[in-house]
Design a protein around this motif. Structure first.
Motif, short mmCIF file in Angstrom:
data_model
loop_
_atom_site.label_atom_id
_atom_site.label_comp_id
_atom_site.label_asym_id
_atom_site.label_seq_id
_atom_site.Cartn_x
_atom_site.Cartn_y
_atom_site.Cartn_z
N GLN A 208 0.89 -1.17 0.12
CA GLN A 208 -0.08 -0.25 0.08
C GLN A 208 1.25 0.88 -0.15
O GLN A 208 1.60 1.38 0.46
N THR A 209 0.94 2.41 -1.21
CA THR A 209 1.46 3.71 -0.68
C THR A 209 0.28 3.90 0.03
O THR A 209 -0.61 4.71 0.19
N VAL A 210 1.50 4.85 1.03
CA VAL A 210 1.01 6.04 2.05
C VAL A 210 1.83 6.97 2.26
O VAL A 210 3.19 6.97 1.71
N ARG A 211 1.12 8.53 2.00
CA ARG A 211 1.57 9.45 1.72
C ARG A 211 2.33 10.34 3.16
O ARG A 211 1.08 10.23 3.97
N MET A 212 3.61 9.89 3.51
CA MET A 212 3.76 10.75 4.91
C MET A 212 4.44 12.13 4.66
O MET A 212 4.68 12.83 4.35
N GLY A 213 3.02 12.88 6.36
CA GLY A 213 3.13 14.49 5.79
C GLY A 213 4.15 14.72 7.02
O GLY A 213 4.09 14.40 8.30
N THR A 214 5.54 15.43 6.68
CA THR A 214 6.21 16.40 7.66
C THR A 214 6.36 17.13 7.96
O THR A 214 6.39 18.28 6.73
N GLU A 215 7.03 18.63 8.56
CA GLU A 215 7.17 19.34 8.66
C GLU A 215 9.04 20.34 7.36
O GLU A 215 8.22 21.09 7.26
N ALA A 216 9.77 19.21 8.11
CA ALA A 216 10.69 19.53 7.63
C ALA A 216 11.06 21.10 7.89
O ALA A 216 12.42 20.75 7.39
N ALA A 217 10.87 21.72 9.03
CA ALA A 217 11.82 22.43 9.67
C ALA A 217 11.72 23.03 11.27
O ALA A 217 11.34 23.57 11.85
N TYR A 218 12.03 20.94 11.88
CA TYR A 218 11.94 21.17 13.32
C TYR A 218 13.01 20.38 13.56
O TYR A 218 12.68 19.25 14.41
N ALA A 219 14.43 20.78 13.43
CA ALA A 219 15.25 20.11 13.51
C ALA A 219 15.12 19.68 14.96
O ALA A 219 15.18 20.36 15.97
N PRO A 220 15.32 18.76 15.53
CA PRO A 220 15.79 17.24 15.02
C PRO A 220 15.28 16.05 14.78
O PRO A 220 14.79 15.35 14.34
N TRP A 221 14.16 16.43 14.74
CA TRP A 221 12.65 16.02 14.86
C TRP A 221 12.14 15.58 12.90
O TRP A 221 12.04 14.77 12.50
N ASN A 222 12.63 16.96 12.36
CA ASN A 222 12.50 17.13 11.50
C ASN A 222 13.10 17.66 10.40
O ASN A 222 12.88 18.76 10.93
N PHE A 223 13.57 17.82 9.09
CA PHE A 223 14.26 18.82 8.71
C PHE A 223 14.48 18.27 7.11
O PHE A 223 14.51 17.00 6.92
N LEU A 224 15.09 19.87 5.71
CA LEU A 224 15.79 18.48 5.50
C LEU A 224 17.06 18.36 5.00
O LEU A 224 18.35 19.23 5.38
N ASP A 225 17.65 17.20 4.46
CA ASP A 225 19.10 16.78 4.60
C ASP A 225 19.73 17.88 3.62
O ASP A 225 19.36 18.61 3.12
N ASP A 226 20.90 17.72 3.47
CA ASP A 226 21.77 18.37 2.12
C ASP A 226 21.68 18.33 0.71
O ASP A 226 21.65 18.94 0.26
N SER A 227 20.49 17.25 0.98
CA SER A 227 20.11 16.39 -0.87
C SER A 227 18.81 17.08 -0.86
O SER A 227 18.05 16.77 -2.26
#
Length: 249
Positions: free
Chosen positions: A21-40
């Motif tokens: 099953q395909t599942v799309r996970m939403g995250t903020e990507a702006a709250y390190a170390p919980w979630n963030f965008l890496d160098d790539s």
């Protein structure tokens, strides 16, 4: 015979992956170390590691969607993704709109930070400019308990709040302790913890649309197993050194 068994196992694995099953996970990507965008430019952090681990165990094909915090719940409800994995605290208020998985990180006190040298009476806080991120448990707490006599400033991200604290535009910021720990450590004494710890919420869970019981059950079964074998504690230790273990008995 051995080759036939290996071929059958490979075919079964491919079939399982194809039927995942395909599942799309939403995250903020702006709250390190919980979630963030890496160098790539890809989502990373504790939330992402946990989400990927649960998807693997539950035979789910997961993709990640970065979404600003202030619309993260409304976009879940609208169907723009299937789950929120973004250091979201489980609260009664949020339960009115969405469902939650079991907690994948236990309740952790929120903390106040100030610039070094500031001196405020947190037993009767008055006359301060307090920064929070809009839509967070800290924002709700501040509105309910600290609005009288203070100025509550809401920000789209906590990074913006911390920048205003450094610039002298705020007196105090209230945020999750694990988010603030590395900031205080890296400030070389410029930013310090102050006042009491504040306990809010029931831990951090995966947000799900109301009625999505099948996905909730799959994630909870995978989460229970990942807690029991120590995987969740290992990920906590990776991203939050010195925290835990919380789950492996």
């Amino acid at each position: 015979m051995k080759k036939l068994l290996l071929a059958a196992a490979a075919l079964l694995a491919l079939s399982g992956a194809a039927n995942a099953q395909t599942v799309r996970m939403g995250t903020e990507a702006a709250y390190a170390p919980w979630n963030f965008l890496d160098d790539s430019g890809k989502p990373a952090g504790y939330d992402v590691d946990v989400g990927n681990e649960l998807c693997k165990r539950a035979n789910l094909e997961c993709t990640w969607v970065a979404n600003e915090w202030d619309t993260i719940i409304s976009n879940l409800v609208a169907g723009n993704y299937d789950a929120i994995v973004a250091a979201m605290s489980i609260t009664d208020e949020r339960k009115q709109t969405i469902d939650f998985s079991d907690a994948y990180y236990p309740p952790d006190p929120s903390r106040y930070v100030t610039n070094a040298g500031a001196n405020f009476d947190f037993a009767a806080l008055k006359g301060v400019k307090l920064g929070v991120q809009g839509g967070t448990i800290q924002a709700a707490y501040a509105e309910a308990n600290l609005k009288d006599g203070n100025t509550i400033q809401s920000y789209a991200t906590y990074d913006q709040a911390m920048a205003d604290l450094a610039a002298g535009n705020l007196d105090v910021v209230l945020a999750d302790g694990p988010y603030l720990d590395p900031i205080v450590s890296a400030s070389n004494g410029a930013v310090v913890f102050a006042g009491p710890e504040v306990s809010i919420g029931e831990g951090y869970g995966i947000g799900l649309r109301k009625g999505d019981a099948d996905l909730k059950d799959k994630l909870n079964v995978a989460l229970e197993a990942a807690k029991a074998d120590g995987t969740i504690d290992t990920l906590i230790a990776k991203w939050f050194p010195g925290k835990g273990p919380f789950y492996k008995k």
